[in-house]
Enzyme design. Structure first.
Site, PDB file in Angstrom:
ATOM      1  N   HIS A 256      26.960 -12.039  53.979  1.00 51.07           N
ATOM      2  CA  HIS A 256      27.541 -13.295  54.445  1.00 51.07           C
ATOM      3  C   HIS A 256      28.986 -13.086  54.910  1.00 51.07           C
ATOM      4  O   HIS A 256      29.354 -13.479  56.029  1.00 51.07           O
ATOM      5  CB  HIS A 256      27.486 -14.324  53.309  1.00 51.07           C
ATOM      6  CG  HIS A 256      28.047 -15.666  53.661  1.00 51.07           C
ATOM      7  ND1 HIS A 256      27.260 -16.738  54.007  1.00 51.07           N
ATOM      8  CD2 HIS A 256      29.323 -16.127  53.718  1.00 51.07           C
ATOM      9  CE1 HIS A 256      28.007 -17.786  54.257  1.00 51.07           C
ATOM     10  NE2 HIS A 256      29.281 -17.445  54.088  1.00 51.07           N
ATOM     11  N   GLU A 257      29.788 -12.469  54.065  1.00 46.31           N
ATOM     12  CA  GLU A 257      31.200 -12.270  54.421  1.00 46.31           C
ATOM     13  C   GLU A 257      31.351 -11.259  55.556  1.00 46.31           C
ATOM     14  O   GLU A 257      32.298 -11.355  56.353  1.00 46.31           O
ATOM     15  CB  GLU A 257      32.005 -11.831  53.200  1.00 46.31           C
ATOM     16  CG  GLU A 257      31.994 -12.823  52.037  1.00 46.31           C
ATOM     17  CD  GLU A 257      32.423 -14.231  52.429  1.00 46.31           C
ATOM     18  OE1 GLU A 257      33.193 -14.387  53.412  1.00 46.31           O
ATOM     19  OE2 GLU A 257      31.974 -15.191  51.770  1.00 46.31           O
TER      20      GLU A 257
END
Length: 491
Positions: A256-257
């Site tokens: 996600h990051e």
């Protein structure tokens, strides 16, 4: 030198100072000594005072009055500088500095109170932050038709109102609830089992980030209480967190990051240290992180590759094969934590926060009543009771640092990601074959070409429309979810 050239030279230093301020925030959440919190708050306030003064400087007004954009890119640069100038001239410098200081200190108070389940320790600073943001929103709304909440929302998703978001959410809710109900009538797949060393998880996070194109020459991965990405251009850092019995939280937090980070790393280098040298909105930013995490990272094709790599790293995962691993990675079940929520229920978490924070900013909900309101709404929406504050209203960092108006952009990001994914599939017909080899390059190249390289050049919805050929709607996301989970659960 023209007025435009002078303005852009001046703006370069403003953008550089903004990134320095972001680096202070990264340091605070990763390696800063706990005893430095009060001092860091003063440092952040000082930086915000400098930035506020630069953004609202009289010479900026003079340059904006006469500057002539040389091209479309220049017009977009002026649009963003004017937006920042208008904002800075509405918000008093003292208020901006106070907010920077209070939110910096509040982050540490939240983290400590969260670890101790100490609501009483958190409520006073939360009450202060809400009051300050209400004051800021009222200042921003002056001379417009915006509500206080919409004025705050515009910081994160320009051109979107709470009513527009509520309409999208209402359209999503019925199909999401129906899909969840059908799924929960089916047997739940097995979860991973075992003990997964935290340091090994961190090392594995590097492998996963690299598979999604993260450039370690321009970034690094650290631990944080709440995963985040920070920076732009040639210094973009990410964090993740580890759970001893659930390595998938670390894996998918990292993916996600990485989506956020590669967006920033992929912006046209010509925009570096200009207003266009960053993601255009948090909704678009979330579209990148969510498509990396879910449509790509949780796909059957990529999860098969991931299963092999995790097995080689950790040994027995407690599931029989790649199909069982795919089911575990997409398991729909009861859970408190938004960041660990499955794709079906994730947006229901956001809807809860959206409604509560609108009530807080409007003054219809008092901070002292927030815990009870959260617990009542959670029970009604998810069917089981919150067991402790860290699994309830204190689980997210956002409200402690004043990010009111931020939460709905997560679901907007999911909506945008649904549209982008449908277009990506049409453009890259062999996508699954590539993902099965751990190869994300074609997907990343498409996203870079159609979204990431543009930075802040286009307004958010215009960008998605240009990328997909149609205005964004919730339909593609819901169709994707029903098809994926219908197949997984035999619906």
């Amino acid at each position: 030198m023209t007025a435009y050239d002078d303005l852009m030279t001046y703006q370069r230093d403003t953008e550089a100072l903004k990134l320095v301020s972001m680096r202070l925030g990264w340091d605070q959440e990763t390696v800063m000594p706990r005893g430095a919190a009060t001092q860091r708050g003063a440092e952040m306030a000082a930086m915000e005072s400098v930035l506020h003064a630069r953004r609202a400087a009289p010479e900026v007004a003079e340059w904006l009055e006469v500057a002539k954009a040389p091209d479309m890119v220049g017009e977009a640069q002026l649009r963003e500088i004017r937006r920042a100038f208008d904002r800075a001239t509405k918000v008093p410098s003292k208020l901006a500095a106070t907010l920077a200081e209070k939110t910096s200190v509040a982050q540490g108070i939240w983290a400590e109170a969260r670890s101790k389940q100490d609501v009483a320790a958190f409520l006073p600073v939360l009450t202060e932050i809400i009051a300050l943001r209400q004051e800021e929103g009222a200042a921003l709304a002056q001379g417009t038709n915006l509500s206080v909440y919409d004025a705050l929302l515009s910081d994160y998703e320009p051109g979107t109102s709470a009513e527009e978001i509520a309409t999208i959410f209402d359209a999503m809710r019925t199909r999401l609830v129906a899909l969840r109900s059908a799924i929960l009538e089916k047997p739940a797949p097995a979860e991973l089992k075992g003990s997964f060393d935290g340091e090994v998880q961190m090392a594995f996070s590097n492998q996963v980030a690299a598979a999604f194109g993260y450039d370690f020459n321009r970034g690094r991965i650290d631990r944080a209480v709440h995963p985040f990405s920070s920076g732009s251009g040639n210094d973009v850092r990410i964090t993740t967190r580890t759970q001893g019995e659930d390595p998938l939280e670390s894996v998918y937090s990292t993916v996600h990051e990485t989506g956020h980070a590669t967006y920033e790393m992929s912006i046209d280098p010509a925009y570096l240290l200009t207003p266009l040298g960053q993601g255009v909105s948090m909704g678009v930013h979330e579209s990148q992180s969510r498509i990396y995490e879910n449509q790509l990272g949780r796909s059957r094709a990529f999860s098969g590759w991931l299963f092999e790599r995790m097995g080689a790293t950790f040994g027995d995962l407690g599931v029989a094969d790649a199909d069982a691993f795919y089911a575990a990675a997409n398991r729909v079940g009861s859970g408190y934590i938004r960041t660990a929520a499955d794709e079906v229920q994730y947006n229901l978490h956001i809807m809860l926060r959206f409604d509560l924070e609108r009530a807080l900013i409007a003054g219809d909900l008092k901070p002292a009543d927030l815990e009870a309101a959260w617990n009542d709404r959670f029970l009604a929406d998810f069917g089981f009771a919150v067991d402790k504050p860290s699994n309830g209203f204190m689980q997210d960092v956002h409200w402690s640092v004043g990010l009111f108006g931020y939460f709905p952009t997560y679901s907007l990001g999911n909506v945008y990601a649904g549209c982008l994914h449908a277009a990506l599939r049409k453009s890259v017909p062999n996508l699954d074959a590539e993902l099965a080899q751990g190869d994300t390059s074609s997907a990343r190249a498409w996203l870079k070409e159609h979204v990431q390289q543009h930075g802040g050049l286009y307004e958010p919805r215009d960008l998605i429309t240009r990328a997909t050929g149609a205005a964004p709607t919730e339909g593609p996301l819901l169709d994707y979810l029903e098809a994926k989970f219908g197949a997984l659960y035999g619906l």
